[in-house]
Design a protein around this motif. Structure first.
Motif, mmCIF file in Angstrom:
data_model
loop_
_atom_site.group_PDB
_atom_site.id
_atom_site.type_symbol
_atom_site.label_atom_id
_atom_site.label_comp_id
_atom_site.label_asym_id
_atom_site.label_seq_id
_atom_site.Cartn_x
_atom_site.Cartn_y
_atom_site.Cartn_z
ATOM 1 N N LEU A 33 0.827 -1.205 0.000
ATOM 2 C CA LEU A 33 0.000 0.000 0.000
ATOM 3 C C LEU A 33 0.864 1.259 0.000
ATOM 4 N N GLU B 192 2.348 1.595 -3.651
ATOM 5 C CA GLU B 192 1.417 1.858 -4.753
ATOM 6 C C GLU B 192 0.292 2.824 -4.401
ATOM 7 N N GLY B 193 0.217 3.262 -3.147
ATOM 8 C CA GLY B 193 -0.895 4.113 -2.754
ATOM 9 C C GLY B 193 -0.505 5.425 -2.118
ATOM 10 N N LEU C 218 -2.838 2.768 -6.729
ATOM 11 C CA LEU C 218 -3.703 2.838 -5.564
ATOM 12 C C LEU C 218 -3.749 4.224 -4.949
ATOM 13 N N SER C 219 -3.008 5.180 -5.513
ATOM 14 C CA SER C 219 -2.937 6.527 -4.957
ATOM 15 C C SER C 219 -4.241 7.279 -5.213
ATOM 16 N N LYS C 220 -4.880 7.738 -4.157
ATOM 17 C CA LYS C 220 -6.130 8.478 -4.249
ATOM 18 C C LYS C 220 -6.002 9.780 -3.452
#
Length: 543
Positions: A264, A267-268, A294-296
């Motif tokens: 996470l 990738e996030g 996964l980055s928001k």
């Protein structure tokens, strides 16, 4: 009805078969249950009375070779052949392969090697850097060039497909091992049974006997030692340390948490760097860039950061000791939501965003020339030959109608404490502190340094995987300690006045034997007087 038959088993079998055939030969006839009492006379036994109960259910047919003394062979399990059978057996075979200990160890060593390689190879650099550092005409180890790095994604190792693929494979192995090995072990450990045979008890890893003791007294002693005790008639079962059987499952779960958190994070998350002069501001969302699929972004990305002040402290030698940034955060409506002065190792956190103090520079000098100004002169970093010292410079043009070349006064600064000035010929002219209000005359010009404006270097990051990783490591430490607990089991059986004791444990076997021996020494011994007294009291109570 009494029938006298010779003890001929085949004749009895045939008789029963014929009776059954008569009862079920016609489907329209109603079948009635009845009882036949037979007396078999043999030379050895005299009269033996038997009762044969016939129910309404038709008995299974007997073949010609069947014998009443021979048990019917068990039907072999039906085997599914072909594509269907292969499809049903495939998942179990895959689970068996994935749960192999050697495979899991190999996966962990591979991940460790990739992590070590990720610390050796510079991460996140532009392509030109790798082409110069790992050229094709001089490969590392004879084959490793920049093409390997870019093709395999080793310039961002911890988010590369190779690294993430190994993490997924290890996670699959851990889940397969948990399902095929650890969960069945826990199920077996939770099943407790009484042993009704002293021979079975003697076959345990530890066994002993107390010739004059009561199993209930042993149970009381075991309860005092922390055992869970169950008694059923003359039999006893006790255990402790069952949590140690659950610990490996917890260890696997903790490792899965750590790997999930690492994935996470890779990738996030969002990352970004910015250098902001004192007095200016920036929007968080303009600086941060995504690191993976996964980055928001969140609502906090609309926050505006204003640099109120930037300053530094120094050692007695004049070297920079620490640098600070006074920051204010404003929401989308322009309301200040947080203000904090940050420094190295003391970041600001807001809405899942962390702002680190990582660097500094000098953005400009404010000077007066012959009382005119102030003039803001931009400072530029200068390249030094080796070392990690910083040097910034600027130039104040001086009009000279007799020269075709632009000439001026040069100013150099290593920090915010002082400024070194040089004349048009490059000769040293003097040193002035900012805001000292002491002008210096150079080439007929009166120069006064009013201020040195610093710039703060900030790193911004959002990392949603950090709490998951921390929780995983916390669970790993806890479950590792719990796994050191021994799961010990003790069985006992009362046989007259003798109590047979047996037990086993999964670790610390020598300590287990010593502990059980100490507990057995504390079991009270039955004396004859007590037994007689107990018998008389029992008789009195009965009377």
């Amino acid at each position: 009805m009494e029938i006298l038959l010779k003890p001929s088993l085949p004749r009895i079998s045939l008789s029963l078969k014929s009776q059954s055939h008569l009862l079920h030969s016609n489907s329209h006839l109603r079948t009635l249950p009845f009882t036949i009492s037979c007396k078999l006379r043999t030379s050895q036994d005299g009269n033996i009375s038997k009762k044969i109960m016939l129910s309404e259910v038709a008995p299974p047919p007997l073949s010609e070779n069947d014998s009443p003394n021979r048990e019917a062979p068990a039907k072999p399990p039906r085997r599914r052949d072909g594509a269907v059978g292969l499809l049903l057996r495939f998942p179990r075979r895959v689970l068996t392969v994935l749960s192999n200990l050697g495979l899991a160890i190999g996966e962990m060593f591979t991940i460790a090697a990739l992590m070590a390689l990720g610390t050796f190879i510079e991460q996140g650099e532009p392509l030109d850097f790798y082409i110069q550092k790992y050229p094709e005409d001089n490969p590392v180890l004879g084959f490793f060039t920049w093409k390997w790095i870019k093709t395999l994604g080793f310039d961002h190792m911890f988010s590369s497909p190779v690294f993430l693929g190994m993490l997924i494979l290890l996670a699959t192995s851990l889940m397969a091992c948990t399902y095929t090995t650890q969960i069945p072990i826990v199920k077996v450990a939770r099943r407790w049974t009484f042993l009704s045979s002293s021979e079975t008890i003697r076959k345990q890893e530890f066994s002993d006997s107390l010739p004059r003791a009561l199993v209930n007294d042993l149970g009381v002693i075991l309860m005092g030692a922390g055992y869970e005790v169950f008694v059923k008639g003359p039999a006893l079962y006790a255990f402790k340390g069952l949590a140690g059987r659950f610990a490996p499952i917890g260890v696997h779960f903790a490792m899965l948490l750590i790997m999930a958190g690492g994935t996470l994070s890779a990738e996030g998350s969002f990352k970004g760097s910015v250098t902001v002069p004192q007095g200016l501001n920036f929007v968080v969302g303009d600086v941060l860039g995504p690191s993976g699929f996964l980055s928001k972004p969140t609502e906090a990305f609309n926050t505006e950061v204003h640099v109120n002040n930037f300053y530094m402290t120094y050692y007695d030698s004049g070297e920079v000791s620490q640098f600070y940034s006074d920051l204010s955060l404003y929401d989308i409506d322009g309301k200040e939501v947080l203000r904090k002065t940050i420094s190295v190792n003391d970041p600001l956190r807001y809405g899942g965003i962390t702002v680190y103090q990582t660097d500094w520079s000098i953005s400009a000098l404010q000077v007066l020339k012959d009382g005119e100004g102030p003039f803001n002169l931009a400072m530029a970093p200068l390249q030094l030959n080796g070392g990690d010292k910083k040097l910034f410079g600027t130039f104040l043009p001086v009009d000279d109608p007799d020269s075709s070349q632009v000439k001026g006064i040069s100013m150099l600064a290593r920090d915010l404490q002082s400024v070194v000035l040089y004349d048009q010929e490059g000769k040293f002219a003097g040193v002035r502190r900012p805001n000292s209000k002491l002008p210096i005359e150079i080439d007929g010009k009166k120069i006064e340094v009013l201020d040195a404006i610093g710039s703060t270097g900030l790193d911004l990051k959002t990392d949603p995987g950090v709490p998951v990783v921390y929780a995983g490591f916390g669970a790993l430490m806890l479950t590792t300690c719990i796994s050191l607990l021994s799961h010990s089991q003790i069985w006992a059986l009362q046989d007259g006045t003798t109590v047979f004791i047996g037990g086993k444990t999964n670790r610390a076997k020598a300590e287990f034997s010593s502990e059980v021996n100490r507990l057995l020494d504390r079991v009270p011994e039955i004396v004859e007087a007590s037994r007689n007294k107990a018998s008389s009291n029992s008789a009195t109570s009965s009377g």
